[in-house]
Design a protein around this motif. Sequence first.
Motif, mmCIF file in Angstrom:
data_model
loop_
_atom_site.group_PDB
_atom_site.id
_atom_site.type_symbol
_atom_site.label_atom_id
_atom_site.label_comp_id
_atom_site.label_asym_id
_atom_site.label_seq_id
_atom_site.Cartn_x
_atom_site.Cartn_y
_atom_site.Cartn_z
ATOM 1 N N ARG A 1 0.764 -1.277 -0.039
ATOM 2 C CA ARG A 1 0.021 0.028 0.138
ATOM 3 C C ARG A 1 0.843 1.243 0.120
ATOM 4 O O ARG A 1 0.367 2.134 -0.565
ATOM 5 C CB ARG A 1 -1.024 -0.147 1.124
ATOM 6 C CG ARG A 1 -0.444 0.277 2.536
ATOM 7 C CD ARG A 1 0.042 -1.144 3.234
ATOM 8 N NE ARG A 1 0.077 -0.860 4.628
ATOM 9 C CZ ARG A 1 0.998 -1.587 5.274
ATOM 10 N NH1 ARG A 1 1.912 -2.521 4.500
ATOM 11 N NH2 ARG A 1 1.146 -1.639 6.628
ATOM 12 N N ASN A 2 2.107 1.130 0.511
ATOM 13 C CA ASN A 2 2.956 2.409 0.464
ATOM 14 C C ASN A 2 3.431 2.717 -0.891
ATOM 15 O O ASN A 2 3.766 3.756 -1.127
ATOM 16 C CB ASN A 2 4.002 2.245 1.482
ATOM 17 C CG ASN A 2 3.701 2.104 2.868
ATOM 18 O OD1 ASN A 2 2.840 2.574 3.351
ATOM 19 N ND2 ASN A 2 4.594 1.142 3.481
ATOM 20 N N ALA A 3 3.107 1.875 -1.872
ATOM 21 C CA ALA A 3 3.689 1.931 -3.107
ATOM 22 C C ALA A 3 2.340 2.537 -4.097
ATOM 23 O O ALA A 3 2.770 2.827 -5.159
ATOM 24 C CB ALA A 3 4.274 0.878 -4.001
ATOM 25 N N SER A 4 1.371 2.492 -3.429
ATOM 26 C CA SER A 4 0.090 3.202 -4.144
ATOM 27 C C SER A 4 -0.122 4.751 -3.784
ATOM 28 O O SER A 4 -0.133 4.977 -2.625
ATOM 29 C CB SER A 4 -0.905 2.315 -3.842
ATOM 30 O OG SER A 4 -2.209 2.985 -4.291
ATOM 31 N N THR A 5 -0.016 5.580 -4.871
ATOM 32 C CA THR A 5 -0.070 6.918 -4.681
ATOM 33 C C THR A 5 -1.790 7.298 -4.268
ATOM 34 O O THR A 5 -2.020 8.331 -3.845
ATOM 35 C CB THR A 5 0.057 7.919 -6.007
ATOM 36 O OG1 THR A 5 -0.902 7.334 -6.892
ATOM 37 C CG2 THR A 5 1.386 7.731 -6.242
ATOM 38 N N THR A 6 -2.817 6.213 -4.548
ATOM 39 C CA THR A 6 -4.113 6.420 -4.012
ATOM 40 C C THR A 6 -4.713 5.856 -2.781
ATOM 41 O O THR A 6 -5.668 5.775 -2.537
ATOM 42 C CB THR A 6 -5.090 6.111 -5.454
ATOM 43 O OG1 THR A 6 -4.556 4.797 -5.703
ATOM 44 C CG2 THR A 6 -5.019 7.089 -6.581
ATOM 45 N N TRP A 7 -3.761 5.110 -2.145
ATOM 46 C CA TRP A 7 -4.064 4.409 -0.977
ATOM 47 C C TRP A 7 -4.453 5.322 0.139
ATOM 48 O O TRP A 7 -3.606 6.342 0.297
ATOM 49 C CB TRP A 7 -2.882 3.484 -0.363
ATOM 50 C CG TRP A 7 -3.015 3.095 0.848
ATOM 51 C CD1 TRP A 7 -2.527 3.487 2.178
ATOM 52 C CD2 TRP A 7 -4.014 1.998 1.418
ATOM 53 N NE1 TRP A 7 -2.818 2.970 3.335
ATOM 54 C CE2 TRP A 7 -3.817 1.910 2.839
ATOM 55 C CE3 TRP A 7 -5.078 1.131 1.025
ATOM 56 C CZ2 TRP A 7 -4.475 1.118 3.863
ATOM 57 C CZ3 TRP A 7 -5.653 0.385 1.610
ATOM 58 C CH2 TRP A 7 -5.557 0.041 3.016
ATOM 59 N N LYS A 8 -5.589 5.407 1.003
ATOM 60 C CA LYS A 8 -5.895 6.323 1.878
ATOM 61 C C LYS A 8 -6.253 5.139 3.144
ATOM 62 O O LYS A 8 -7.220 4.510 3.290
ATOM 63 C CB LYS A 8 -7.144 6.973 1.571
ATOM 64 C CG LYS A 8 -7.410 7.995 2.667
ATOM 65 C CD LYS A 8 -8.689 8.940 2.301
ATOM 66 C CE LYS A 8 -9.051 9.927 3.479
ATOM 67 N NZ LYS A 8 -10.087 10.529 2.978
ATOM 68 N N PHE A 9 -5.487 5.438 4.302
ATOM 69 C CA PHE A 9 -5.399 4.611 5.441
ATOM 70 C C PHE A 9 -6.687 5.148 6.107
ATOM 71 O O PHE A 9 -6.892 6.177 6.447
ATOM 72 C CB PHE A 9 -4.228 4.796 6.212
ATOM 73 C CG PHE A 9 -4.408 4.099 7.611
ATOM 74 C CD1 PHE A 9 -4.230 2.903 7.950
ATOM 75 C CD2 PHE A 9 -4.773 4.969 8.800
ATOM 76 C CE1 PHE A 9 -4.523 2.151 9.340
ATOM 77 C CE2 PHE A 9 -4.735 4.396 9.983
ATOM 78 C CZ PHE A 9 -4.531 3.332 10.213
ATOM 79 N N ASN A 10 -7.452 4.191 6.781
ATOM 80 C CA ASN A 10 -8.743 4.391 7.632
ATOM 81 C C ASN A 10 -8.275 3.934 9.301
ATOM 82 O O ASN A 10 -8.337 4.934 10.024
ATOM 83 C CB ASN A 10 -9.970 3.693 7.316
ATOM 84 C CG ASN A 10 -11.076 4.034 8.132
ATOM 85 O OD1 ASN A 10 -11.318 3.350 9.063
ATOM 86 N ND2 ASN A 10 -12.174 4.751 7.617
ATOM 87 N N ASN A 11 -8.175 2.944 9.526
ATOM 88 C CA ASN A 11 -7.853 2.424 10.953
ATOM 89 C C ASN A 11 -7.359 0.869 10.708
ATOM 90 O O ASN A 11 -7.862 0.074 9.861
ATOM 91 C CB ASN A 11 -9.004 2.582 11.844
ATOM 92 C CG ASN A 11 -8.284 3.020 13.036
ATOM 93 O OD1 ASN A 11 -7.240 2.537 13.610
ATOM 94 N ND2 ASN A 11 -9.107 4.046 13.914
ATOM 95 N N TYR A 12 -7.259 0.323 11.912
ATOM 96 C CA TYR A 12 -7.147 -1.248 12.321
ATOM 97 C C TYR A 12 -8.420 -1.781 12.816
ATOM 98 O O TYR A 12 -8.826 -0.968 13.951
ATOM 99 C CB TYR A 12 -5.805 -1.441 13.055
ATOM 100 C CG TYR A 12 -4.474 -0.876 12.414
ATOM 101 C CD1 TYR A 12 -4.077 -1.781 11.739
ATOM 102 C CD2 TYR A 12 -4.048 0.121 12.809
ATOM 103 C CE1 TYR A 12 -2.731 -1.501 11.114
ATOM 104 C CE2 TYR A 12 -2.928 0.674 12.282
ATOM 105 C CZ TYR A 12 -2.489 -0.039 11.362
ATOM 106 O OH TYR A 12 -0.972 0.252 10.816
ATOM 107 N N TYR A 13 -8.939 -2.856 12.447
ATOM 108 C CA TYR A 13 -10.259 -3.619 12.782
ATOM 109 C C TYR A 13 -10.040 -4.798 12.990
ATOM 110 O O TYR A 13 -9.143 -5.294 12.114
ATOM 111 C CB TYR A 13 -11.402 -3.105 11.963
ATOM 112 C CG TYR A 13 -11.587 -1.738 12.039
ATOM 113 C CD1 TYR A 13 -12.339 -1.031 12.966
ATOM 114 C CD2 TYR A 13 -10.944 -0.686 10.969
ATOM 115 C CE1 TYR A 13 -12.754 0.444 12.835
ATOM 116 C CE2 TYR A 13 -11.278 0.639 10.747
ATOM 117 C CZ TYR A 13 -12.064 1.117 11.923
ATOM 118 O OH TYR A 13 -12.601 2.572 11.699
#
Length: 519
Positions: free
Chosen positions: A79-91
């Motif tokens: 996910r760190n290599a994706s420019t469109t990844w948006k983190f939400n949270n851990y569940y």
Amino acid sequence: MVVSNNTTIPAPLVISPSQYWEGNDGPWSTFTLQLGTPAQNVRVMISTAGSATWVVLPEGCVAGMPSNCPDLRGKQFNRNASTTWKFNNYYELQMESNLGYTGSGEFGFDKIGLDWQGAGGPVLDRQVIAGVATEQFWFGLFGLTARPTNFTDFNDPQLSFVETLRNKRLIPSLSWSYTAGAQYRLSKVFGSLVLGGYDSSKAGLTNMSFSFGADISRDLTVGLQSISAVVGGQKTELLSTSIFTFIDSSVPQIWLPLAACTAFENLLGLTWNATIGYYLVSDTLHEKLISTNPSLTFKLGKTAVGGTTIDITLPYASFDLWLDYPIVSNKTRYFPLAPAANDTQYTLGRTFLQEAYLTVDYERSNFSLSQVRFEAGASQHIVAIPSINATTNSTSTSTDSSAGKSLTTGALASIIAGSIVVVIATIVGIYFFFKRRRTEKKAELPDNQIDNDDPYQKAELDAQGTHQTGHEMDGGTNAAKFELQSPIPEPVYEMDGVGSVRELASPDVAAHEMENSVK
């Protein structure tokens, strides 16, 4: 979806399998997804119970694991290599927690595309993705349910992938069909996934429709009335008490009451390995089972007892599966059966769906099952499941025709109207032509001479009806037919006869709130 005179009814999407057989409890037929920007290819299993997409993160392969761990797990999503990844949270990962599956995921949003890059599959923005590292879910999962995901409360539901496809008019309805594939059939038959329709070349001629269960988390629930085994020509009943059981491809095993598992042990010679929690199969036992070739028939109904039923039969080859790292150190055969601690664990897993074809329709809140048809050389025959509010019937398609093309409603209306005008004009022209000819001739003929060329002279038909002129529209076999050709019983795919055009409301699918694993 508003169906107007200029709206095209979309064709179903046929999702191609990855062509791989893999997994540490299979082998299973997987499917390919593209994630993020730039796109990263990953291979996943299908989850008939999940809504989100689960993928393996780089943290899922750490020091001490085999060097080919990423490939063993279907590739990783960085996910760190994706420019469109948006983190939400851990569940917490709550799916099938009742079976003892545990773990947490890193949830966020990113692009998800179907099929390999360049294959032309749809790509949707801002889809829910759960990055996992736990070994309990060794492979990622592509969720098919229509239920939205809620992270903190029910005020901001995140639509599922399938519902987003429907809302964007990329599939005709909120429905899908799936069978897991069977490596032991023909020349290894891959899994089949159709969004918005079904493949009639795989759906059996005998099928049965079920309403969704009351528990939305176990909507695909059926009554399992009996399990009968035929070994060496002798039939044995293995289920002493009928039960209700849930269909879920997220897990491989078939979970049954302890008494039923004991009956399996006694009949087939199985031994439960309590250390790892599987029925292991030795080479000697495997050879014995190959020679006796037992078959197991699951009798399913809408109720636990009585009523209409359908039989799904699994050969021993369906249960001839392998365990691999990290469950065991060395590849080992096992029998995918598990004893349930209580009725919440009764489950027909992926093993069952090797021989069962499952079609789910969220707009009508029902699903159907049939025995999979395995026919050598059979071509796909994809049939659309229309939306419950659709005003134009869908046509069936096959791989050797223009499957993805369809007439717009406006074009179809224009063709029909134009045809009627042409027919009427022709009739009127013929009428006035003969009338004029008759008037001219009568002016030349003596009063006592009959005009033998007058086609309207006879008051009644002769025995052959040779002078009958038909001006009625032909209702024969050449008339265009737009009825859904479906082996699934009505009214599952019956078109709504109401003529008014309405906007399709989102079905009443309850959302699941995610439990935050960070306290």
